[in-house]
Each structure stands twice: as structure tokens, then as C-alpha cells.
Design a protein around this motif. Structure first.
Motif, mmCIF file in Angstrom:
data_model
loop_
_atom_site.group_PDB
_atom_site.id
_atom_site.type_symbol
_atom_site.label_atom_id
_atom_site.label_comp_id
_atom_site.label_asym_id
_atom_site.label_seq_id
_atom_site.Cartn_x
_atom_site.Cartn_y
_atom_site.Cartn_z
ATOM 1 N N GLU A 252 12.692 1.711 -8.891
ATOM 2 C CA GLU A 252 11.974 1.973 -8.924
ATOM 3 C C GLU A 252 11.010 3.250 -8.702
ATOM 4 O O GLU A 252 10.239 3.725 -9.685
ATOM 5 C CB GLU A 252 10.437 0.879 -8.025
ATOM 6 C CG GLU A 252 9.205 0.943 -8.559
ATOM 7 C CD GLU A 252 7.846 0.576 -8.012
ATOM 8 O OE1 GLU A 252 6.924 0.343 -7.792
ATOM 9 O OE2 GLU A 252 8.908 -0.703 -7.252
ATOM 10 N N PHE A 253 11.992 3.848 -8.201
ATOM 11 C CA PHE A 253 11.588 4.944 -7.079
ATOM 12 C C PHE A 253 11.946 6.906 -7.521
ATOM 13 O O PHE A 253 12.378 7.652 -7.888
ATOM 14 C CB PHE A 253 11.252 5.303 -5.879
ATOM 15 C CG PHE A 253 9.895 4.554 -5.482
ATOM 16 C CD1 PHE A 253 8.590 5.036 -5.874
ATOM 17 C CD2 PHE A 253 9.743 3.087 -4.461
ATOM 18 C CE1 PHE A 253 7.359 4.433 -5.381
ATOM 19 C CE2 PHE A 253 8.550 2.644 -4.935
ATOM 20 C CZ PHE A 253 8.076 3.360 -5.197
ATOM 21 N N CYS A 254 13.476 5.574 -8.267
ATOM 22 C CA CYS A 254 14.713 6.705 -8.019
ATOM 23 C C CYS A 254 15.254 7.281 -9.783
ATOM 24 O O CYS A 254 15.164 6.661 -10.512
ATOM 25 C CB CYS A 254 15.776 6.604 -7.257
ATOM 26 S SG CYS A 254 15.031 6.881 -5.239
ATOM 27 N N ASP A 255 15.496 8.007 -9.820
ATOM 28 C CA ASP A 255 16.162 8.745 -10.945
ATOM 29 C C ASP A 255 17.875 8.448 -10.826
ATOM 30 O O ASP A 255 18.619 9.384 -12.080
ATOM 31 C CB ASP A 255 15.108 9.734 -12.306
ATOM 32 C CG ASP A 255 15.332 11.087 -10.996
ATOM 33 O OD1 ASP A 255 15.728 11.616 -10.333
ATOM 34 O OD2 ASP A 255 14.490 11.137 -11.411
ATOM 35 N N THR A 256 17.886 9.286 -10.071
ATOM 36 C CA THR A 256 19.501 9.764 -9.505
ATOM 37 C C THR A 256 19.466 9.079 -8.222
ATOM 38 O O THR A 256 18.582 8.954 -6.679
ATOM 39 C CB THR A 256 19.524 11.633 -9.117
ATOM 40 O OG1 THR A 256 18.970 11.863 -10.350
ATOM 41 C CG2 THR A 256 20.770 11.561 -8.950
ATOM 42 N N ASP B 103 23.544 8.993 -12.381
ATOM 43 C CA ASP B 103 22.438 7.769 -12.493
ATOM 44 C C ASP B 103 22.259 6.839 -12.122
ATOM 45 O O ASP B 103 23.235 6.060 -11.423
ATOM 46 C CB ASP B 103 22.762 7.062 -14.574
ATOM 47 C CG ASP B 103 22.062 6.112 -14.893
ATOM 48 O OD1 ASP B 103 20.799 6.352 -14.963
ATOM 49 O OD2 ASP B 103 22.708 5.019 -15.064
ATOM 50 N N VAL B 104 21.139 6.518 -11.524
ATOM 51 C CA VAL B 104 21.079 4.856 -11.216
ATOM 52 C C VAL B 104 21.526 3.876 -10.875
ATOM 53 O O VAL B 104 22.048 3.145 -10.343
ATOM 54 C CB VAL B 104 19.605 4.487 -10.690
ATOM 55 C CG1 VAL B 104 18.982 3.002 -10.054
ATOM 56 C CG2 VAL B 104 19.090 5.429 -9.940
ATOM 57 N N ARG C 20 0.932 -1.127 -0.159
ATOM 58 C CA ARG C 20 0.135 0.446 -0.209
ATOM 59 C C ARG C 20 0.838 1.140 -0.030
ATOM 60 O O ARG C 20 -0.044 2.096 -0.599
ATOM 61 C CB ARG C 20 -1.197 -0.463 1.217
ATOM 62 C CG ARG C 20 -1.858 -0.760 1.109
ATOM 63 C CD ARG C 20 -3.280 -0.504 2.454
ATOM 64 N NE ARG C 20 -2.459 -0.949 3.547
ATOM 65 C CZ ARG C 20 -2.794 -0.666 4.699
ATOM 66 N NH1 ARG C 20 -3.710 0.956 4.747
ATOM 67 N NH2 ARG C 20 -2.273 -0.518 5.919
ATOM 68 N N ALA C 21 2.283 1.217 0.736
ATOM 69 C CA ALA C 21 2.623 2.252 0.263
ATOM 70 C C ALA C 21 3.469 2.988 -0.733
ATOM 71 O O ALA C 21 3.904 4.281 -0.683
ATOM 72 C CB ALA C 21 4.043 2.058 2.769
ATOM 73 N N GLN C 22 3.564 1.527 -1.049
ATOM 74 C CA GLN C 22 4.461 2.138 -2.763
ATOM 75 C C GLN C 22 3.460 2.277 -3.751
ATOM 76 O O GLN C 22 3.710 3.361 -4.567
ATOM 77 C CB GLN C 22 5.140 0.317 -3.651
ATOM 78 C CG GLN C 22 6.177 -0.263 -2.498
ATOM 79 C CD GLN C 22 6.451 -1.006 -2.748
ATOM 80 O OE1 GLN C 22 6.873 -1.059 -4.133
ATOM 81 N NE2 GLN C 22 7.404 -1.544 -2.225
#
Length: 274
Positions: free
Chosen positions: A240-244, A258-259, A213-215
Motif C-alpha cells: 500500500e505504501f511503498c514503491d521500492t 520493485d516491490v 487512523r495512522a494509515q
């Protein structure tokens, strides 16, 4: 019910922030260092005797006493809309960096510039009142985030539904489990549209149903929020959540960019996200 200062329906405890478009960057750190004192001699002595890498000289002494050099010469710029993941072993300085961005810590040297309304979600529920009920803590936390009384009344039912605390919502926070506190704090922090959202290791708290649920809720929040800084031990969450990504090692920034590239460099050292 504990005594809580009243607000008029449209009164907000902080001045409205300027539009994000008018600001140069969400977060900008310029050569930031952070020293935290070791006030007890026995604790300072323990740290000195503890085995550490030869290059780890974070425990220092001065005339005023011993201190820990938590962050050293960190410079970074987070543009609006960026989603930054913090990685590093335990004790690297990730949580201290988040708390500096939140204004809990003040840099010893350098400058920390924050442009926008900040919402924090830390696993230790900083700012919550252990003696107040869950319902009262929604009010107190939302006030801290700058919401008016009318706005707090609007978000309260949604927060209560998400936290899923049942009758515990009207009991003191001190009887809550760590997971219950996190659900409540998460519900408040993600009920607004922050310009900057700071998250520290909350996905590992609670059962699988809460994490799912949190995601889903984070996905929704990121559609509304400006920027996010997230410290986590999960590679999947970073992807899933980060671009850097920002790799912190013994208080120093080793990588920012970059991740995928950052994770390759990090795992190549043999370190784990823990």
C-alpha cells in the motif's frame, strides 16, 4: 513543568535546508558497513554459543574486543519522492539501517549521505524524555525536528487531538503505555512536512482504531513529504505504501527494486516477514 529552553517566536534550532530540487538524492549509501561492540564478555560468549547458520559470521573478535557486524557493504540510492520498504527477518539489520539513516549510528566504513530534513518515528520513542509530560515532549520533539516556537504552538493542538491521551497529556511520559507513547510520537512526526520520513515498526503498536487512523495520516503525510523509508512485517502495508523494496539478510542487501518482484523473491526462500 520541567525546565525547557525558550526560543523566540521565529527562532529555529537548525538552519533551513536547501530545496529538494537542488539535491542529487534524498539518501545515498556507499559501501556502508556498521560494527557494534559487545562490551560484556559474557554477552559476547553467549552470542558465540548461540546456534546460527554456518554462513552467519557476524560475531567477530578483535584486539579491542568482540563486536557484531550489523551491516555489510550496503549501497543504495533513494531519489526524492521514493517510498522504500525494508524487509527481512528479525535481526537482519533493518532497524540499524534506519538508525544509520537518522544519524543515530555512524558508519564504520563507507559513506551515508542524507540530503534533507529528517523526521523519525521509531517504536521505542528515541529522543523523548520519560520525566517530562506529553505536552512537554511535543515541544522537545518538535524542536529536535527543527520547528520554531511559533510552529510548535501551531501544531500542538492537532498533535494532542490525534494522540487522544485525555488528561494524560499533562502527566509524565513514564506512566504512558507503549501504545500511548507511539500515538504521541506518531502525532509529532507526522505533523510536519519532512523531506525524509523514517518509520520503524509502528503499525503493529496500538489498537485497530489507531492503526486505521495512522494509515490515513500516513497517506496525507506522503502527499506532503519528499521520501519515506518504512520497516514493517506487513505485506499489505508494503504494497500500500511503498514503491521500492530493500531486502536485508544478515546485514547484507539481497534485493533493491520493485516491490512485487522483491516480495516474490523473498517469499520464494520460505522466509516470513518477522
Amino acid at each position: 513543568m520541567s525546565s525547557i529552553p525558550e526560543l523566540s517566536p521565529d527562532q529555529s534550532p537548525v538552519e533551513p535546508q536547501k530545496a529538494a530540487e537542488e539535491k542529487s538524492a534524498a539518501i545515498e549509501l556507499e559501501a556502508v558497513s556498521l560494527d557494534l561492540p559487545l562490551r560484556q564478555r559474557s554477552l559476547a560468549s553467549l552470542f558465540r554459543r548461540a546456534p546460527r547458520p554456518a554462513s552467519d559470521d557476524r560475531i567477530q573478535s578483535a584486539k579491542s574486543g568482540a563486536y557484531v557486524s550489523v551491516l555489510r557493504d550496503v549501497s543504495l540510492r533513494l531519489e526524492y519522492g521514493m517510498r522504500l520498504g525494508l524487509i527481512g527477518v528479525n535481526g537482519a539489520g533493518k532497524s540499524s539501517l534506519l538508525r544509520l539513516m537518522a544519524g543515530i549510528y555512524t558508519p564504520t566504513t563507507g559513506a551515508c549521505l542524507i540530503n534533507g530534513k529528517v523526521s523519525t518515528l521509531f517504536a521505542n520513542t528515541i529522543g523523548m524524555n520519560e520525566q517530562a509530560s506529553g505536552r512537554e515532549n511535543i515541544y522537545l520533539s518538535a524542536r529536535t525536528l527543527g520547528l520554531s516556537k511559533r510552529e510548535i504552538e501551531e501544531i500542538t493542538p492537532e498533535v494532542i487531538e490525534f494522540a487522544d491521551l485525555g488528561d494524560f497529556i499533562d502527566l509524565p511520559l513514564r506512566v504512558y503505555s507503549a501504545g500511548m507513547k507511539t500515538r504521541l510520537g506518531f502525532g509529532v512526526a507526522t505533523s510536519i512536512k519532512p523531506e525524509i520520513l523514517l518509520i520503524d515498526e509502528v503499525f503493529g503498536v496500538g489498537d485497530q482504531a489507531f492503526r486505521e487512523r495512522a494509515q490515513k495520516r500516513i497517506h496525507k503525510v506522503m502527499g506532503d513529504a519528499g521520501s519515506m523509508v518504512l520497516a514493517t512485517h506487513s505485506i499489505n502495508i508494503l504494497r500500500e505504501f511503498c514503491d521500492t523494496i530493500c531486502w536485508i539478510d544478515r546485514g547484507r542487501m539481497k534485493f533493491f527494486g520493485d516491490v512485487k518482484k522483491g516480495l516474490r523473491q523473498y517469499t520464494a526462500t520460505g522466509k516470513k516477514l518477522g
